[in-house]
Design an enzyme around this catalytic site. Structure first.
Site, PDB file in Angstrom:
ATOM      1  N   GLY B  54       0.818  -1.198   0.000  1.00 16.51           N
ATOM      2  CA  GLY B  54       0.000   0.000   0.000  1.00 16.51           C
ATOM      3  C   GLY B  54       0.858   1.256   0.000  1.00 16.51           C
ATOM      4  O   GLY B  54       1.998   1.231   0.460  1.00 16.51           O
ATOM      5  N   SER B  55       0.317   2.368  -0.499  1.00 17.44           N
ATOM      6  CA  SER B  55       1.033   3.641  -0.445  1.00 17.44           C
ATOM      7  C   SER B  55       0.833   4.294   0.926  1.00 17.44           C
ATOM      8  O   SER B  55       0.035   3.837   1.736  1.00 17.44           O
ATOM      9  CB  SER B  55       0.549   4.561  -1.560  1.00 17.44           C
ATOM     10  OG  SER B  55       0.960   4.045  -2.806  1.00 17.44           O
ATOM     11  N   GLY B  56       1.571   5.378   1.162  1.00 17.37           N
ATOM     12  CA  GLY B  56       1.489   6.069   2.442  1.00 17.37           C
ATOM     13  C   GLY B  56       2.666   5.757   3.348  1.00 17.37           C
ATOM     14  O   GLY B  56       2.716   6.227   4.486  1.00 17.37           O
ATOM     15  N   HIS B  57       3.628   4.963   2.833  1.00 18.35           N
ATOM     16  CA  HIS B  57       4.798   4.585   3.633  1.00 18.35           C
ATOM     17  C   HIS B  57       6.087   5.148   3.046  1.00 18.35           C
ATOM     18  O   HIS B  57       7.168   4.664   3.337  1.00 18.35           O
ATOM     19  CB  HIS B  57       4.911   3.062   3.711  1.00 18.35           C
ATOM     20  CG  HIS B  57       3.675   2.383   4.166  1.00 18.35           C
ATOM     21  ND1 HIS B  57       3.087   2.686   5.363  1.00 18.35           N
ATOM     22  CD2 HIS B  57       2.897   1.434   3.584  1.00 18.35           C
ATOM     23  CE1 HIS B  57       1.997   1.945   5.508  1.00 18.35           C
ATOM     24  NE2 HIS B  57       1.847   1.188   4.443  1.00 18.35           N
ATOM     25  N   LYS B 105       5.802  -7.525   2.815  1.00 15.55           N
ATOM     26  CA  LYS B 105       5.554  -7.249   4.235  1.00 15.55           C
ATOM     27  C   LYS B 105       4.364  -8.110   4.682  1.00 15.55           C
ATOM     28  O   LYS B 105       3.400  -8.278   3.933  1.00 15.55           O
ATOM     29  CB  LYS B 105       5.234  -5.760   4.457  1.00 15.55           C
ATOM     30  CG  LYS B 105       6.352  -4.823   4.003  1.00 15.55           C
ATOM     31  CD  LYS B 105       6.230  -3.405   4.562  1.00 15.55           C
ATOM     32  CE  LYS B 105       5.006  -2.626   4.125  1.00 15.55           C
ATOM     33  NZ  LYS B 105       4.823  -2.494   2.661  1.00 15.55           N
ATOM     34  N   ASP B 110      -1.491  -8.192   1.143  1.00 17.82           N
ATOM     35  CA  ASP B 110      -0.254  -8.307   0.361  1.00 17.82           C
ATOM     36  C   ASP B 110       0.073  -9.772   0.087  1.00 17.82           C
ATOM     37  O   ASP B 110       0.438 -10.140  -1.034  1.00 17.82           O
ATOM     38  CB  ASP B 110       0.920  -7.656   1.116  1.00 17.82           C
ATOM     39  CG  ASP B 110       0.858  -6.131   1.078  1.00 17.82           C
ATOM     40  OD1 ASP B 110       0.101  -5.582   0.258  1.00 17.82           O
ATOM     41  OD2 ASP B 110       1.568  -5.484   1.870  1.00 17.82           O
ATOM     42  N   HIS B 219      -0.210   1.450   9.706  1.00 21.32           N
ATOM     43  CA  HIS B 219      -1.500   1.736   9.063  1.00 21.32           C
ATOM     44  C   HIS B 219      -2.498   2.305  10.048  1.00 21.32           C
ATOM     45  O   HIS B 219      -3.707   2.173   9.865  1.00 21.32           O
ATOM     46  CB  HIS B 219      -2.110   0.462   8.477  1.00 21.32           C
ATOM     47  CG  HIS B 219      -1.229  -0.223   7.505  1.00 21.32           C
ATOM     48  ND1 HIS B 219      -0.394  -1.242   7.868  1.00 21.32           N
ATOM     49  CD2 HIS B 219      -1.034  -0.021   6.176  1.00 21.32           C
ATOM     50  CE1 HIS B 219       0.276  -1.651   6.793  1.00 21.32           C
ATOM     51  NE2 HIS B 219      -0.097  -0.926   5.763  1.00 21.32           N
TER      52      HIS B 219
END
Lengths: 330, 330
Positions: B54-57, B105, B110, B219
């Site tokens: 996911g994005s945001g990391h 991860k 995922d 998250h």
């Protein structure tokens, strides 16, 4: 707001400097009794570069110490100039007999204290020169400044003057390179949330839930105007227009572009801003030779960003590309 | 809270990926029609490494693409796994016939999607292996995970498996290096302010003015406990104790230490935490061979930090020190 991952507000600078030195993997050292970071191999047989200023702008300036950039950085208390005494100690520690260039951001306190340190050094026979960075196009004068403020553009002065010094140039030539950067570099910033001082209960300025402030500095000084928050593409366009007008950039000019986070801005937002800045410049036929995105000159956890444009001509491109051990400017 | 420097919440990932590629100074490219970042010279004649999530990391994972680290990174929507289809496209784009290692991860979404992509790749005759990173000692199971979560320790897997692949090793050997890192790496984090999703009105969790949350994930998942905020030295000690107990580190062991900001934490605070982490480990006779401080695996603008310890034995030290063009891991 207001929470901090610290111990005692009175010790933040000393503890931070120790942490920076430890993070250097044995490249740097702290000068005993001072909040000064030095290259471990100082003095090096070349012109030495010293910068510094109030703390709260990390990675500036301590993390820019290293081969190809600064020889020493002097950290004052948070948003407070370092003392002339401390600056003088840094100068003595790094001078190899080839002279020292002081790189000063344009704030009244810094100017006074660096000037006094320069006089102390000259009295001891150290050859010394100073340059004053004033890249912020937002305001002509401000709370702490006569004339324009010195902000993120300072990092390009560190890099290019550092490369010139590493090449074996003399003090006057190194100063000339620094002055050329200062002539060619402009910055403007915006914030959507203010910075927060370690010792203070309240933020340095306040913004409503739908507001942003254009033209902010790096000490929570007021900017030029509070306006409703806009899409970041519009913000980027507005910042770049002001910068380009001031710099008189034209089609086919080559530039370096720095998108700088103010401390509390997620990288996602900096990359989105970077996309627009690239497109805006490309559409005008301006060539981006080098692009930096990250945190370079912060204001504690302020949420916001600044854009910096350095016009590259003559030997500036090669000096910007020169070797350095400072990863941030590679 | 809640303000963002973005355009449209629906476009943040695509615009960000474009901004990352532009910031690469011509090293990277975006795969047409996908939020995938590739080495521009892909496929390279070696085992290829693909990661994502996911994005945001950010900077994970796109900014870890480059010589000596990843060959491709696949970005899902914010906090959402990339699709099997996208992962499969990345695999096809980087496979040189020497096989591909997927670095995942440990999150349920995922795992499922990377597994499906692996099956699609195998069906096309691409040799493929997977490793699952689960370095977070905070919780055994969580909102999105069976077993431990994969967090900042993933970056060491990218670096060490990347170095092994660059050395010309075969797929099984590269996988063995990745598994050795996973066996030897542990992380725990803390937050004082939550992350904020681009499209959401509210934060992902809430904390009172004097509270922090120990054991947070990346998250906004709940951690292990909400407690009164403490001095950062006490926080660091507590995080390291849990990590060292789990890893069974003892005197004279060599480690790499990563102090990771969660996105909204000023560097000043990370350096202060780094000081204590160094002192804590040194006092136990543990040798820090390599120390990283910065943002490596973030959670939008969450204010907090995580500590990661990688126990270095065998060839891990040399692989960690190997050349890479990714400045963050130099």
């Amino acid at each position: 707001m207001g929470k901090k991952l610290i111990n005692d507000p009175d010790n933040v600078v000393k503890e931070m400097i120790e942490g920076i030195v430890m993070a250097s993997n044995d490249r740097l050292e702290k000068l005993d009794g001072y909040n000064i970071v030095l290259r471990k191999d100082a003095p090096v047989e070349k012109v030495a570069l010293v910068s510094g200023g109030g703390s709260g702008h990390e990675p500036a300036h301590a993390a820019y110490v290293g081969q190809g950039m600064l020889d020493a950085a002097v950290a004052g208390d948070v948003f407070t100039s370092p003392t002339p005494d401390a600056i003088f100690e840094a100068v003595k520690a790094v001078d190899s007999g080839n002279g020292v260039l002081l790189i000063i951001k344009n704030y009244t306190g810094d100017l006074m204290n660096f000037e006094m340190a320069a006089e102390m050094a000259e009295a001891e026979g150290i050859e010394i020169e100073q340059v004053i960075v004033n890249d912020d196009v937002a305001v002509e004068d401000s709370l702490y400044t006569t004339g324009r403020r010195g902000v993120a553009g300072t990092v390009f002065v560190h890099k290019i003057a550092g490369a010139k010094a590493a090449s074996g140039a003399e003090l006057k030539e190194v100063k000339r390179s620094a002055e050329k950067v200062i002539k060619n570099v402009r910055t403007k910033g915006v914030a959507i949330n203010p910075c927060q001082l370690p010792a203070a209960e309240n933020s340095t300025f306040s913004l409503a839930e739908d507001e942003m402030e254009m033209g902010i500095g790096i000490h929570g000084e007021p900017g030029t105007e509070k306006v409703k928050i806009k899409k970041v593409d519009e913000i980027v366009d507005s910042l770049l227009k002001d910068i380009l007008t001031d710099l008189k950039i034209k089609k086919d000019d080559k530039v370096a572009l720095m998108v700088n986070g103010m401390g509390g801005t997620p990288l996602m937002e900096l990359y989105i801003a970077n996309r627009r800045a690239n497109n805006f410049l490309s559409n005008k036929g301006i060539k981006i030779s080098k692009n930096y995105v990250g945190e370079f000159m912060t204001s504690l956890e302020m949420e916001g960003l600044s854009l910096t444009i350095l016009k590259l001509d003559g030997d500036l491109t090669n000096l910007l590309e020169a070797e350095t051990e400072v990863n941030l400017l590679k």
